[in-house]
Design a protein around this motif. Structure first.
Motif, PDB file in Angstrom:
ATOM      1  N   ASP A  13       0.860  -1.188   0.000  1.00  0.00           N
ATOM      2  CA  ASP A  13       0.000   0.000   0.000  1.00  0.00           C
ATOM      3  C   ASP A  13       0.897   1.238   0.000  1.00  0.00           C
ATOM      4  OD1 ASP A  13      -1.833   1.999   0.301  1.00  0.00           O
ATOM      5  OD2 ASP A  13      -2.567   1.370   2.275  1.00  0.00           O
ATOM      6  N   GLU A  14       1.118   1.796  -1.182  1.00  0.00           N
ATOM      7  CA  GLU A  14       2.017   2.944  -1.317  1.00  0.00           C
ATOM      8  C   GLU A  14       1.490   4.190  -0.615  1.00  0.00           C
ATOM      9  OE1 GLU A  14       2.578   3.477  -5.465  1.00  0.00           O
ATOM     10  OE2 GLU A  14       3.897   1.721  -5.691  1.00  0.00           O
ATOM     11  N   ASN A  15       0.209   4.187  -0.273  1.00  0.00           N
ATOM     12  CA  ASN A  15      -0.398   5.354   0.368  1.00  0.00           C
ATOM     13  C   ASN A  15      -0.443   5.250   1.895  1.00  0.00           C
ATOM     14  OD1 ASN A  15      -0.977   6.584  -2.144  1.00  0.00           O
ATOM     15  ND2 ASN A  15      -2.813   5.311  -2.353  1.00  0.00           N
ATOM     16  N   ASP A  16       0.208   4.246   2.453  1.00  0.00           N
ATOM     17  CA  ASP A  16       0.206   4.079   3.908  1.00  0.00           C
ATOM     18  C   ASP A  16       1.213   5.046   4.541  1.00  0.00           C
ATOM     19  OD1 ASP A  16       0.700   3.119   6.611  1.00  0.00           O
ATOM     20  OD2 ASP A  16      -0.408   1.323   6.024  1.00  0.00           O
ATOM     21  N   LYS A  17       0.704   6.157   5.058  1.00  0.00           N
ATOM     22  CA  LYS A  17       1.570   7.206   5.624  1.00  0.00           C
ATOM     23  C   LYS A  17       2.273   6.728   6.892  1.00  0.00           C
ATOM     24  CE  LYS A  17      -1.386  10.955   3.948  1.00  0.00           C
ATOM     25  NZ  LYS A  17      -2.241  12.096   4.354  1.00  0.00           N
ATOM     26  N   LYS A  18       1.563   5.945   7.697  1.00  0.00           N
ATOM     27  CA  LYS A  18       2.151   5.492   8.963  1.00  0.00           C
ATOM     28  C   LYS A  18       3.406   4.660   8.700  1.00  0.00           C
ATOM     29  CE  LYS A  18       1.291   2.560  12.991  1.00  0.00           C
ATOM     30  NZ  LYS A  18       0.367   1.610  13.640  1.00  0.00           N
ATOM     31  N   ALA A  19       3.334   3.728   7.736  1.00  0.00           N
ATOM     32  CA  ALA A  19       4.483   2.874   7.434  1.00  0.00           C
ATOM     33  C   ALA A  19       5.659   3.716   6.942  1.00  0.00           C
ATOM     34  CB  ALA A  19       4.102   1.832   6.386  1.00  0.00           C
ATOM     35  N   LEU A  20       5.379   4.683   6.063  1.00  0.00           N
ATOM     36  CA  LEU A  20       6.445   5.543   5.554  1.00  0.00           C
ATOM     37  C   LEU A  20       7.080   6.365   6.675  1.00  0.00           C
ATOM     38  CD1 LEU A  20       4.764   6.783   2.260  1.00  0.00           C
ATOM     39  CD2 LEU A  20       6.740   5.248   2.439  1.00  0.00           C
ATOM     40  N   GLN A  21       6.257   6.886   7.580  1.00  0.00           N
ATOM     41  CA  GLN A  21       6.781   7.671   8.700  1.00  0.00           C
ATOM     42  C   GLN A  21       7.644   6.812   9.614  1.00  0.00           C
ATOM     43  OE1 GLN A  21       6.077  11.261   9.257  1.00  0.00           O
ATOM     44  NE2 GLN A  21       7.992  10.713  10.258  1.00  0.00           N
ATOM     45  N   LEU A  75      10.266  11.766   0.894  1.00  0.00           N
ATOM     46  CA  LEU A  75       9.794  12.204  -0.420  1.00  0.00           C
ATOM     47  C   LEU A  75       8.466  11.534  -0.770  1.00  0.00           C
ATOM     48  CD1 LEU A  75      13.119  12.260  -2.479  1.00  0.00           C
ATOM     49  CD2 LEU A  75      11.619  14.208  -2.046  1.00  0.00           C
ATOM     50  N   LYS A  76       8.371  10.239  -0.476  1.00  0.00           N
ATOM     51  CA  LYS A  76       7.116   9.520  -0.733  1.00  0.00           C
ATOM     52  C   LYS A  76       5.990  10.080   0.133  1.00  0.00           C
ATOM     53  CE  LYS A  76       9.400   5.185  -2.049  1.00  0.00           C
ATOM     54  NZ  LYS A  76       9.644   3.765  -1.689  1.00  0.00           N
ATOM     55  N   LEU A  77       6.325  10.395   1.385  1.00  0.00           N
ATOM     56  CA  LEU A  77       5.324  10.995   2.273  1.00  0.00           C
ATOM     57  C   LEU A  77       4.884  12.353   1.744  1.00  0.00           C
ATOM     58  CD1 LEU A  77       6.329  10.453   6.033  1.00  0.00           C
ATOM     59  CD2 LEU A  77       4.098  10.045   5.005  1.00  0.00           C
ATOM     60  N   TYR A  78       5.874  13.127   1.272  1.00  0.00           N
ATOM     61  CA  TYR A  78       5.561  14.464   0.765  1.00  0.00           C
ATOM     62  C   TYR A  78       4.616  14.396  -0.431  1.00  0.00           C
ATOM     63  CZ  TYR A  78       5.993  18.956  -1.524  1.00  0.00           C
ATOM     64  OH  TYR A  78       5.699  20.144  -2.128  1.00  0.00           O
ATOM     65  N   LYS A  79       4.817  13.439  -1.296  1.00  0.00           N
ATOM     66  CA  LYS A  79       3.933  13.288  -2.458  1.00  0.00           C
ATOM     67  C   LYS A  79       2.489  13.018  -2.030  1.00  0.00           C
ATOM     68  CE  LYS A  79       7.339  11.537  -5.778  1.00  0.00           C
ATOM     69  NZ  LYS A  79       7.726  10.386  -6.637  1.00  0.00           N
ATOM     70  N   LYS A 116      10.669  17.129 -12.232  1.00  0.00           N
ATOM     71  CA  LYS A 116       9.322  16.792 -12.681  1.00  0.00           C
ATOM     72  C   LYS A 116       8.259  17.432 -11.806  1.00  0.00           C
ATOM     73  CE  LYS A 116       6.370  12.736 -13.360  1.00  0.00           C
ATOM     74  NZ  LYS A 116       6.283  11.276 -13.224  1.00  0.00           N
ATOM     75  N   ASP A 117       8.496  17.461 -10.510  1.00  0.00           N
ATOM     76  CA  ASP A 117       7.432  17.908  -9.574  1.00  0.00           C
ATOM     77  C   ASP A 117       8.063  18.781  -8.510  1.00  0.00           C
ATOM     78  OD1 ASP A 117       4.912  16.148  -7.594  1.00  0.00           O
ATOM     79  OD2 ASP A 117       5.162  18.259  -8.117  1.00  0.00           O
ATOM     80  N   LYS A 118       8.265  20.058  -8.817  1.00  0.00           N
ATOM     81  CA  LYS A 118       8.978  20.951  -7.907  1.00  0.00           C
ATOM     82  C   LYS A 118       8.181  21.173  -6.631  1.00  0.00           C
ATOM     83  CE  LYS A 118      12.289  22.922  -8.913  1.00  0.00           C
ATOM     84  NZ  LYS A 118      13.679  22.538  -8.599  1.00  0.00           N
ATOM     85  N   ILE A 119       8.928  21.277  -5.521  1.00  0.00           N
ATOM     86  CA  ILE A 119       8.273  21.590  -4.261  1.00  0.00           C
ATOM     87  C   ILE A 119       7.696  23.000  -4.314  1.00  0.00           C
ATOM     88  CG2 ILE A 119       8.735  22.067  -1.818  1.00  0.00           C
ATOM     89  CD1 ILE A 119      10.503  19.697  -1.725  1.00  0.00           C
TER      90      ILE A 119
END
Length: 466
Positions: free
Chosen positions: A358-366, A386-390, A463-466
């Protein structure tokens, strides 16, 4: 009230006392009046009346320190038994149990008759229970049970303590003694019936119980399934709101091999008694019969988790994971438990698995970002951030931590961009001024890029500037 207070101010204590008595008759529950009556009775040297009023206060407020202190003063020279009782009670409400125990020991030695002796020993047993000293509590309760005019509660407490000490035979013996000594009451008989059932003697339990559901349990445990289901059907209208009714139905269907119906009854039980260990135990047993090892391990894990056996729960969940490594609920539960138990590396492996599923799992990424930061792997930390920021581009904390990670890996341009973004979205943050200073300092600092990380992420920034 004004008249009574005026008499008291003028030291006309007898008149004030009489006025407060009239007020007490009109409002017997007024504690302030009772307090004045106790005080004035003391002033007038009417000690027994003072004790009466202070006792009344304790009947309404068992934590009233003043009343205990006054009663101790009244009895300190005249009645050592009562003095130690009130001192023990005062220490008890102050949670000074060791002092309370010593006071009650002295009260036992000061007792003048059997009733005083029993009462003091009973409270002493209770205090030992509160201290977790079950064997001393048992000793005191046994002494109380030897008196002819003892209490029913003594036997029930003894039985409970024997169970805690893993001595069910002694628990049964003490309740049988209670029954034979005149306490042939519902509480004693039902407690005894439960013990007979737990110790594999449903026939005896059936002889003494008057509880309808306990009777059904006895019938099931003696293999009389037809009688049991007939009785359950008769009791449905009256008992279907009770959790035990559904657990007994589940037991019947389980014994009869009707496993889907058994699971339905377990669901009804769970509605009536949420998160009971029995729910998971029943499910686990049913799934074992259905040869569904995965669900059996899951439910044995939950059963042990509810009961506080974390190590056993982890083992059961690991067994389930070997059978199915893509259940996100299981992975999250197991990762959390492993982290709590100190096995952080293993937990992070599972968070990696969760993130891949699940690429959208914020808890795991954190979790993964925090872990990489803790071991000094700032490059990997930046990847996860970076993944969390997206997923959440307005999360000021993520942007700040990403800036910190870039700074630590000497990626000045990216760090500056993150800090500028933080100042844009992080107004009001306690870190705002600190980041502003970091930005100014970094602008005036020479820093060469970490080429490895830059190559890795430069495409994303373009590609995707902050």
């Amino acid at each position: 009230m004004n008249l009574a207070e005026q008499y008291e101010e003028n030291e006309q204590y007898t008149q004030a006392y009489e006025e407060y008595k009239k007020m007490h008759e009109r409002n017997p529950k007024d504690l302030s009046v009772l307090e004045r009556l106790g005080h004035l009775a003391n002033v007038l040297d009417q000690k027994e009346e003072a004790a009466h009023f202070y006792t009344k206060i304790l009947e309404a407020d068992a934590t009233n320190v003043l009343a205990y202190e006054q009663l101790m003063d009244i009895y300190v020279t005249t009645d050592k038994y009562k003095y130690y009782i009130y001192r023990g009670n005062l220490h008890s409400i102050e949670h000074k149990y060791e002092h309370a125990i010593n006071d009650y020991k002295k009260a036992v030695n000061s007792a003048q008759n059997d009733n005083e002796m029993m009462s003091a020993r009973f409270v002493l047993g209770t205090l030992y229970e509160q201290e977790g000293n079950n064997l001393k509590a048992i000793d005191e309760y046994l002494k109380v049970s030897d008196y002819e005019n003892t209490y029913e509660d003594v036997y029930l407490r003894l039985a409970n303590l024997y169970l805690k000490e893993d001595a069910p035979a002694s628990a049964i013996e003490v309740l049988e003694r209670a029954k034979n000594n005149g306490f042939d009451t519902t509480r004693v008989k039902e407690s005894l019936a439960d013990l007979y059932l737990k110790n594999g003697n449903p026939e005896k339990a059936l002889e003494i119980t008057s509880d309808e559901l306990t009777k059904v349990k006895c019938l099931l445990d003696t293999g009389k399934k037809d009688e049991a289901i007939k009785k359950l059907n008769e009791l449905e209208n009256e008992y279907s709101h009770i959790a035990q009714y559904h657990s007994l139905k589940a037991q019947y269907y389980y014994m009869n091999g009707e496993y889907e119906k058994a699971l339905e009854s377990v669901e009804e039980f769970d509605k009536a008694e949420k998160n009971s260990p029995l729910t998971y135990q029943m499910r686990a047993l049913i799934y074992e019969e259905q040869k569904d090892d995965y669900k059996a391990h899951i439910n044995w894990g939950r059963y042990n988790l509810v009961r506080g056996n974390k190590d056993i729960a982890i083992n059961e969940f690991l067994n389930a994971y070997q059978l199915n490594d893509s259940d996100l609920d299981l992975l999250n539960t197991l990762a959390m438990l492993l982290e709590e138990s100190g096995d952080r590396n293993h937990a992070m492996e599972l968070y990696e698995k969760i993130s891949s599923l699940d690429e959208n799992d914020k808890k795991a990424l954190q979790k993964l970002a925090d872990f990489r930061e803790s071991i000094g792997d700032y490059k990997a930390q930046a990847d996860y951030l970076l993944k969390l920021y997206k997923l959440d581009k307005r999360n000021a904390l993520v942007v700040k931590k990403l800036g910190d990670a870039f700074e630590k890996t000497r990626n000045k341009a990216e760090a500056l961009e993150c800090y500028e973004k933080f100042l844009e979205i992080g107004k009001g943050s306690p870190d705002y001024d600190k980041v502003k200073q970091k930005l100014e300092k970094l602008n005036n600092t020479e820093m060469s890029d970490d080429e490895g990380l830059l190559d890795k992420i430069i495409g994303w920034f373009n590609k995707d500037k902050i």
